[in-house]
Design a protein around this motif. Structure first.
Motif, mmCIF file in Angstrom:
data_model
loop_
_atom_site.group_PDB
_atom_site.id
_atom_site.type_symbol
_atom_site.label_atom_id
_atom_site.label_comp_id
_atom_site.label_asym_id
_atom_site.label_seq_id
_atom_site.Cartn_x
_atom_site.Cartn_y
_atom_site.Cartn_z
ATOM 1 N N VAL A 155 44.608 53.988 20.284
ATOM 2 C CA VAL A 155 45.880 53.670 19.631
ATOM 3 C C VAL A 155 45.875 52.295 18.971
ATOM 4 C CG1 VAL A 155 47.256 55.219 21.072
ATOM 5 C CG2 VAL A 155 46.930 52.832 21.764
ATOM 6 N N ILE A 156 44.863 51.480 19.253
ATOM 7 C CA ILE A 156 44.728 50.187 18.587
ATOM 8 C C ILE A 156 43.635 50.318 17.525
ATOM 9 C CG2 ILE A 156 44.179 47.739 18.826
ATOM 10 C CD1 ILE A 156 45.297 47.841 21.658
ATOM 11 N N ARG B 43 51.686 43.953 23.878
ATOM 12 C CA ARG B 43 52.772 44.955 23.850
ATOM 13 C C ARG B 43 52.427 46.160 24.710
ATOM 14 N NH1 ARG B 43 52.884 44.311 18.010
ATOM 15 N NH2 ARG B 43 51.897 46.335 17.947
ATOM 16 N N ASP B 44 51.172 46.532 24.749
ATOM 17 C CA ASP B 44 50.647 47.622 25.582
ATOM 18 C C ASP B 44 51.496 48.885 25.511
ATOM 19 O OD1 ASP B 44 48.916 48.936 27.282
ATOM 20 O OD2 ASP B 44 49.763 48.063 29.096
ATOM 21 N N TRP C 213 48.458 46.622 31.233
ATOM 22 C CA TRP C 213 49.299 45.887 32.186
ATOM 23 C C TRP C 213 49.917 46.832 33.204
ATOM 24 C CZ3 TRP C 213 47.790 41.239 31.668
ATOM 25 C CH2 TRP C 213 47.437 40.733 30.417
ATOM 26 N N ARG C 214 49.074 47.521 33.910
ATOM 27 C CA ARG C 214 49.553 48.452 34.941
ATOM 28 C C ARG C 214 49.514 47.758 36.310
ATOM 29 N NH1 ARG C 214 44.460 50.155 33.073
ATOM 30 N NH2 ARG C 214 42.857 50.089 34.680
ATOM 31 N N GLU C 215 50.197 48.353 37.248
ATOM 32 C CA GLU C 215 50.192 47.822 38.620
ATOM 33 C C GLU C 215 48.790 47.869 39.187
ATOM 34 O OE1 GLU C 215 52.680 46.514 40.640
ATOM 35 O OE2 GLU C 215 53.836 46.462 38.774
ATOM 36 N N ARG C 216 48.397 46.815 39.839
ATOM 37 C CA ARG C 216 47.073 46.737 40.459
ATOM 38 C C ARG C 216 47.238 46.738 41.963
ATOM 39 N NH1 ARG C 216 43.146 46.210 36.101
ATOM 40 N NH2 ARG C 216 44.315 45.339 34.411
#
Length: 113
Positions: free
Chosen positions: A86-87, A102-103, A109-112
């Motif tokens: 998508v990029i 922006r992700d 930027w997901r939960e780790r």
């Protein structure tokens, strides 16, 4: 390979980015770092590990300069990278960094754990 001017410009941009991304009060719990080598920049998140003064590194994004444009990859499992479709590859580093920030696809930027 990136020229020295471009490397310094990217380093300046990234130094400001990682400083602003994590609020000062959280910097003992999480920090962002990056490593710029030749045609590649790897953005990582670091969190304290059980032992004092040790941090666990988790890769977030890989920016790779190829064919006069930046291509962006996401970490699959801490050891491999997949292109982020998508990029769209772009010659402007700031543009691809902004898209990672922006992700919109939810891969960076997901939960780790």
């Amino acid at each position: 390979m990136l020229d020295v001017f471009t490397q310094r410009r990217i380093e300046s941009l990234m130094n400001g980015y990682v400083h602003e991304k994590v609020p000062a009060q959280l910097r003992t719990m999480v920090k962002l770092t990056y490593e710029l080598k030749e045609n590649e920049l790897i953005l990582t998140e670091e969190r304290p590990r059980g032992q004092r003064y040790q941090w666990e590194r988790m890769p977030i994004a890989r920016f790779y300069w190829e064919g006069d444009q930046w291509k962006v990859y996401a970490s699959d499992d801490y050891s491999s990278w997949s292109p982020v479709e998508v990029i769209v590859p772009c010659p402007d580093f700031e543009d691809v960094l902004e898209q990672v920030e922006r992700d919109e696809s939810g891969v960076f930027w997901r939960e780790r754990d």
